[in-house]
Design a protein around this motif. Sequence first.
Motif, PDB file in Angstrom:
ATOM      1  N   LEU A   1      36.372  23.978  45.705  1.00 40.36           N
ATOM      2  CA  LEU A   1      35.370  25.017  45.423  1.00 40.36           C
ATOM      3  C   LEU A   1      35.352  26.343  46.140  1.00 40.36           C
ATOM      4  O   LEU A   1      35.092  27.321  45.434  1.00 40.36           O
ATOM      5  N   ALA A   2      36.013  26.181  47.322  1.00 46.13           N
ATOM      6  CA  ALA A   2      36.282  27.658  47.996  1.00 46.13           C
ATOM      7  C   ALA A   2      37.146  28.460  47.229  1.00 46.13           C
ATOM      8  O   ALA A   2      37.067  29.668  47.287  1.00 46.13           O
TER       9      ALA A   2
ATOM     10  N   HIS B   1      37.753  33.529  44.111  1.00 46.77           N
ATOM     11  CA  HIS B   1      38.251  34.177  42.952  1.00 46.77           C
ATOM     12  C   HIS B   1      37.206  34.605  41.837  1.00 46.77           C
ATOM     13  O   HIS B   1      37.032  35.501  41.198  1.00 46.77           O
ATOM     14  N   ALA B   2      36.075  33.866  41.691  1.00 46.59           N
ATOM     15  CA  ALA B   2      34.863  34.298  40.962  1.00 46.59           C
ATOM     16  C   ALA B   2      34.153  35.448  41.630  1.00 46.59           C
ATOM     17  O   ALA B   2      34.013  36.663  41.150  1.00 46.59           O
ATOM     18  N   ARG B   3      34.227  35.519  43.068  1.00 43.64           N
ATOM     19  CA  ARG B   3      33.607  36.766  43.828  1.00 43.64           C
ATOM     20  C   ARG B   3      34.837  37.787  43.827  1.00 43.64           C
ATOM     21  O   ARG B   3      34.042  39.191  43.516  1.00 43.64           O
TER      22      ARG B   3
ATOM     23  N   ARG C   1      33.783  41.509  42.320  1.00 47.67           N
ATOM     24  CA  ARG C   1      33.851  42.840  43.399  1.00 47.67           C
ATOM     25  C   ARG C   1      34.684  43.763  42.461  1.00 47.67           C
ATOM     26  O   ARG C   1      34.439  45.040  42.699  1.00 47.67           O
ATOM     27  N   ILE C   2      35.826  43.340  41.597  1.00 50.60           N
ATOM     28  CA  ILE C   2      36.510  44.505  41.010  1.00 50.60           C
ATOM     29  C   ILE C   2      35.983  44.754  39.705  1.00 50.60           C
ATOM     30  O   ILE C   2      36.502  45.871  38.914  1.00 50.60           O
ATOM     31  N   GLY C   3      35.052  44.107  39.311  1.00 47.49           N
ATOM     32  CA  GLY C   3      34.186  44.474  38.101  1.00 47.49           C
ATOM     33  C   GLY C   3      34.765  44.123  36.693  1.00 47.49           C
ATOM     34  O   GLY C   3      34.793  44.861  35.934  1.00 47.49           O
TER      35      GLY C   3
ATOM     36  N   MET D   1      41.232  29.797  39.403  1.00 46.39           N
ATOM     37  CA  MET D   1      39.731  29.229  39.352  1.00 46.39           C
ATOM     38  C   MET D   1      39.934  27.625  38.949  1.00 46.39           C
ATOM     39  O   MET D   1      39.168  26.887  39.288  1.00 46.39           O
ATOM     40  N   TYR D   2      40.613  27.543  37.898  1.00 44.19           N
ATOM     41  CA  TYR D   2      40.909  26.234  37.302  1.00 44.19           C
ATOM     42  C   TYR D   2      41.504  25.248  38.121  1.00 44.19           C
ATOM     43  O   TYR D   2      41.167  24.062  38.361  1.00 44.19           O
TER      44      TYR D   2
END
Length: 151
Positions: free
Chosen positions: A50-51, A56-58, A62-64, A89-90
Amino acid sequence: MQRFFLPPVAWVVSVVAMVILQRAWPVWRVPELVSAWTGPVGLALGLVGLAIAQWHARLFRRIGTNINTFGEPDKLTTAGLFAHTRNPMYLGMLLALVGVAVALGALSAWLPVLWFFGLAQAWYIPAEERNLSARFGSQYQDYCRDVRRWI
């Protein structure tokens, strides 16, 4: 259909299915001698997974860039674990599911893990790769040559 079955939804459905299968159809359970450590090991794997996914979602926020699996990509991301795998992420979501399966300690709990892996391989990742290739062309192809797809 795509809108309602994004990867986080499939992940939650997988976890719910794992718990149901473990309770209703346990098939094979971890021997009692081993079961004392399956919970802590599974929890650790799940939290690490999960971390990784959240990190990577964050990063995307952050990079938009767009995080929607079926949406138009805004930027080609090579930061974080994207420097080593095209799908962190996967990979994180799958590792979290493995952690849940280990913690549950029943063979039947692994069926949704396989289902999620197959769904990612057959539907999510190909859709993303088509969109990235169409948007970034040779830049994305160069990235694909340099970075493996671990999932």
